[in-house]
Design a protein around this motif. Structure first.
Motif, PDB file in Angstrom:
ATOM      1  N   MET A 189       0.828  -1.217   0.000  1.00 12.00           N
ATOM      2  CA  MET A 189       0.000   0.000   0.000  1.00 12.00           C
ATOM      3  C   MET A 189       0.859   1.263   0.000  1.00 12.00           C
ATOM      4  SD  MET A 189      -2.969  -1.252   2.696  1.00 12.00           S
ATOM      5  CE  MET A 189      -3.932   0.243   2.884  1.00 12.00           C
ATOM      6  N   ILE A 190       2.047   1.186   0.591  1.00 13.07           N
ATOM      7  CA  ILE A 190       2.921   2.374   0.627  1.00 13.07           C
ATOM      8  C   ILE A 190       3.185   2.869  -0.792  1.00 13.07           C
ATOM      9  CG2 ILE A 190       5.277   3.161   1.132  1.00 13.07           C
ATOM     10  CD1 ILE A 190       5.178   1.446   3.664  1.00 13.07           C
ATOM     11  N   GLY A 191       3.514   1.939  -1.686  1.00 12.24           N
ATOM     12  CA  GLY A 191       3.767   2.315  -3.083  1.00 12.24           C
ATOM     13  C   GLY A 191       2.499   2.769  -3.778  1.00 12.24           C
ATOM     14  N   GLN A 192       1.392   2.101  -3.492  1.00 14.92           N
ATOM     15  CA  GLN A 192       0.139   2.407  -4.186  1.00 14.92           C
ATOM     16  C   GLN A 192      -0.452   3.747  -3.721  1.00 14.92           C
ATOM     17  OE1 GLN A 192      -1.711  -1.205  -2.854  1.00 14.92           O
ATOM     18  NE2 GLN A 192      -1.392  -2.273  -4.796  1.00 14.92           N
ATOM     19  N   ILE A 193      -0.341   4.030  -2.445  1.00 16.11           N
ATOM     20  CA  ILE A 193      -0.973   5.235  -1.890  1.00 16.11           C
ATOM     21  C   ILE A 193      -0.083   6.466  -2.078  1.00 16.11           C
ATOM     22  CG2 ILE A 193      -1.678   6.283   0.327  1.00 16.11           C
ATOM     23  CD1 ILE A 193      -2.991   3.564   0.988  1.00 16.11           C
ATOM     24  N   GLY A 194       1.224   6.255  -2.062  1.00 21.53           N
ATOM     25  CA  GLY A 194       2.138   7.377  -2.311  1.00 21.53           C
ATOM     26  C   GLY A 194       1.871   8.520  -1.357  1.00 21.53           C
ATOM     27  N   ASP A 195       1.690   9.736  -1.902  1.00 15.03           N
ATOM     28  CA  ASP A 195       1.471  10.866  -0.988  1.00 15.03           C
ATOM     29  C   ASP A 195      -0.007  11.235  -0.862  1.00 15.03           C
ATOM     30  OD1 ASP A 195       1.037  12.011  -3.404  1.00 15.03           O
ATOM     31  OD2 ASP A 195       2.676  13.481  -3.283  1.00 15.03           O
ATOM     32  N   LYS A 196      -0.891  10.296  -1.182  1.00 17.86           N
ATOM     33  CA  LYS A 196      -2.328  10.562  -0.997  1.00 17.86           C
ATOM     34  C   LYS A 196      -2.677  10.580   0.491  1.00 17.86           C
ATOM     35  CE  LYS A 196      -3.783   7.124  -3.950  1.00 17.86           C
ATOM     36  NZ  LYS A 196      -4.695   6.326  -4.800  1.00 17.86           N
ATOM     37  N   THR A 197      -3.794  11.230   0.811  1.00 10.82           N
ATOM     38  CA  THR A 197      -4.400  11.147   2.142  1.00 10.82           C
ATOM     39  C   THR A 197      -5.661  10.297   1.955  1.00 10.82           C
ATOM     40  OG1 THR A 197      -3.561  13.351   2.687  1.00 10.82           O
ATOM     41  CG2 THR A 197      -5.347  12.507   4.065  1.00 10.82           C
ATOM     42  N   PRO A 198      -5.548   8.980   2.079  1.00 10.99           N
ATOM     43  CA  PRO A 198      -6.638   8.107   1.646  1.00 10.99           C
ATOM     44  C   PRO A 198      -7.846   8.130   2.573  1.00 10.99           C
ATOM     45  CG  PRO A 198      -4.878   6.819   2.643  1.00 10.99           C
ATOM     46  CD  PRO A 198      -4.384   8.230   2.602  1.00 10.99           C
ATOM     47  N   HIS A 199      -9.014   8.052   1.969  1.00  7.43           N
ATOM     48  CA  HIS A 199     -10.254   7.970   2.739  1.00  7.43           C
ATOM     49  C   HIS A 199     -11.116   6.835   2.207  1.00  7.43           C
ATOM     50  CE1 HIS A 199     -14.520   9.835   3.408  1.00  7.43           C
ATOM     51  NE2 HIS A 199     -14.268   8.936   4.328  1.00  7.43           N
ATOM     52  N   VAL A 200     -11.453   6.895   0.900  1.00  3.14           N
ATOM     53  CA  VAL A 200     -12.411   5.947   0.318  1.00  3.14           C
ATOM     54  C   VAL A 200     -11.810   5.327  -0.942  1.00  3.14           C
ATOM     55  CG1 VAL A 200     -14.639   5.779  -0.864  1.00  3.14           C
ATOM     56  CG2 VAL A 200     -14.411   7.262   1.127  1.00  3.14           C
ATOM     57  N   ALA A 201     -11.987   4.011  -1.101  1.00  5.42           N
ATOM     58  CA  ALA A 201     -11.680   3.361  -2.381  1.00  5.42           C
ATOM     59  C   ALA A 201     -12.956   2.715  -2.897  1.00  5.42           C
ATOM     60  CB  ALA A 201     -10.578   2.311  -2.216  1.00  5.42           C
ATOM     61  N   GLY A 202     -13.304   3.011  -4.137  1.00  2.41           N
ATOM     62  CA  GLY A 202     -14.517   2.448  -4.735  1.00  2.41           C
ATOM     63  C   GLY A 202     -14.236   1.094  -5.368  1.00  2.41           C
TER      64      GLY A 202
END
Ligand code: GLY
Length: 372
Positions: A21-34
């Protein structure tokens, strides 16, 4: 069946998954994945912004892997900017934002900036207390001056932490007054709860319960029940006050009794028919982690009820709702529900569902450095 080997295997899977997930999320601030399995990136003052770094800190503490710590490190400073960038929009959810960032960073590493930012957040939260109504104001906006919400039972651990850390009981007194208001008006005799309480902010008089993210003011929003059972268990752990334990048990009993056959709740326990209604895996994960707290706060004769309920929920989440066989999916759990009445974020992955799922398994594997 969930046993020690299954827990160990799940922690190994989580370690691999979160590293990916570290690579996939990068510098996003994740909340929701559809349905596409990609996390969005929300604004930093949104209440969920602390959970991704919280997941990283947790995995660092459990596995000792430096990569998790490295990625988590800067998040408290990043989120601190909310105090200057969103001075009016900031809300009571600073507990959700700063417990899994500044506070855990300080607790695990002794970092003085983490301490400073954690106390800044606690002072902000204490400043939202309404002393005539004995509640912490939840949101901003002119319609919400007198509103307090059940979720805040999971923000007040920030105040318990601040009292313990500074040796100043004022924070704890505010937290307890808020919790007592919820015991009085929000936790019903049968253990179900409502989402929002409305008060006259001038006189403190209680006006009414409001449905909010639940079906109605008399329904039982499942995530509200899970916030309440988890938050009250922590309130008991922090204060030793029996009334919080009794209330946490009552909410837990309602929650366990209301679960469907696969032990993962629908979004509200009082929908007329379950046909076509979405589940909320995040409510299951939050409650499962809270039930482990309860199992550790009660004598053996009672604790097994909470422990086995938690294990049933976590096992079902892992077997039926996890993305283990979808390496490109950026989330851990599917089928969460954010806000059904607004038809917003229904049947999605939610970062807080991922966090509490990992927290539950970490506690089962012996992790004791919970955020608070
Ligand atoms: N704290 C808001 C929610 O549970 O959706």
């Amino acid at each position: 069946m969930l046993n020690e080997a299954y827990t160990e295997q799940t922690m190994n899977r989580l370690s691999e998954k979160v590293e990916a997930m570290i690579g996939q999320i990068g510098d996003k601030t994740p909340h929701v994945a559809g349905q596409d399995g990609k996390y969005d990136s929300t604004r930093d003052n949104w209440w969920t912004s602390g959970f991704w770094p919280g997941l990283l800190w947790l995995m660092h503490d459990v596995t000792g892997k430096e990569v998790f710590k490295k990625v988590a490190w800067g998040w408290d400073a990043k989120l601190e900017k909310c105090f200057s960038e969103y001075p009016v929009e900031l809300h009571h959810d600073v507990g959700f934002q700063f417990l899994p960032t500044a506070v855990i960073k300080y607790e695990l590493t002794g970092d003085q900036e983490g301490l400073r930012i954690g106390l800044e957040a606690a002072n902000y939260l204490a400043g939202r207390f309404n002393p005539v109504g004995n509640f912490i104001r939840a949101w901003n906006g002119s319609n919400a001056i007198g509103w307090a919400i059940i979720d805040c039972l999971m923000n007040i651990p920030l105040l318990f932490w601040a009292s313990r850390t500074t040796n100043d009981p004022r924070y704890k007194h505010i937290a307890m007054k808020h919790a007592d208001t919820f015991l009085k008006h929000a936790i019903r005799d049968d253990g179900s709860v409502c989402h929002i309480l409305s008060f006259n902010p001038e006189t403190g008089e209680f006006i009414e319960p409001i449905g909010g993210q639940g079906l109605s003011g008399t329904s039982a929003w499942s995530r509200g029940n899970s916030w309440a059972l988890h938050g009250l268990a922590i309130a008991f752990r922090c204060t030793g006050e029996e009334r919080y334990l009794q209330a946490a048990k009552r909410v837990a009993h309602y929650f366990i009794a209301a679960l469907p056959e696969d032990h993962v709740p629908y979004w509200d326990f009082r929908v007329e028919s379950l046909e076509g209604e979405p589940r909320d895996t995040s409510a299951g994960a939050i409650a499962a982690s809270g039930l482990i707290e309860l199992s550790q706060l009660t004598p053996a004769s009672e604790s097994r009820i909470y422990r086995s309920a938690s294990e049933r929920i976590l096992y079902s989440l892992s077997e039926n709702y996890a993305t283990w066989d979808q390496p490109n999916h950026e989330a851990i759990l599917i089928e969460g529900t954010g806000h059904k009445p607004a038809n917003s974020n229904v049947n999605v992955s939610l970062i807080y569902g991922d966090y509490y799922f990992a927290e539950g398994f970490a506690k089962l594997s012996g992790w004791r450095n919970r955020i608070f």
